[in-house]
Write an enzyme that holds these catalytic residues in place. Structure first.
Site, short mmCIF file in Angstrom:
data_model
loop_
_atom_site.label_atom_id
_atom_site.label_comp_id
_atom_site.label_asym_id
_atom_site.label_seq_id
_atom_site.Cartn_x
_atom_site.Cartn_y
_atom_site.Cartn_z
CB CYS A 51 1.29 1.94 -7.27
SG CYS A 51 0.78 3.14 -8.53
CG ASP A 58 -0.97 -1.51 -7.06
OD1 ASP A 58 -1.82 -0.69 -6.64
OD2 ASP A 58 -0.18 -1.25 -7.98
#
Length: 137
Positions: A51, A58
């Protein structure tokens, strides 16, 4: 790192710039049945990227469905390509567009659909779809 500061919140975004990406290449092999339409599906359930806001990973399942033209994507190279996002800071939307662009560039398919089904983060579930269809010649 490409840095941007959001105007309203002051949050700092640091995405990996395109020239710094060290993505593995997508290898191909000849499709011996050109003109015969088949659909090939890949599911990559262990995708991770970073991220750009939090530096946390993520997680997503990436699904690819394509109709080959003259080339097919080789599976080991796809695995290495998908896994090479592990240290990349990139927004979900940019990941899916990048995968689409690289996939089209590598094998020039008749069509391809890519879906990124990202895990829930901060009470929000994100699913992103992108597609490409070869223009009629």
């Amino acid at each position: 790192m490409a840095t941007e500061i959001l105007e309203h919140t002051g949050l700092v975004i640091e995405e990996t710039p395109p020239e710094a990406l060290a993505l593995a290449p997508l290898d191909t092999f000849a499709y011996n049945y050109t003109g015969k339409e088949i659909r090939i599906n890949f599911t990559c359930p262990e995708f991770t990227a970073i991220c750009p806001f939090s530096d946390f990973p993520d997680f997503a399942t990436i699904k690819i469905e394509y109709v080959p033209n003259e080339l097919c994507v080789e599976l080991k190279s796809l695995k290495l390509y998908i896994n090479s996002f592990r240290d990349v800071k990139m927004f979900h939307e940019h990941v899916i567009n990048r995968v689409l662009d690289d996939f089209v560039k590598s094998c020039d398919p008749v069509s391809v659909e890519i879906e990124g089904d990202f895990n829930v983060r901060g009470n929000i579930k994100t699913v992103i779809r992108a597609s490409y269809r070869r223009s009629a010649e």
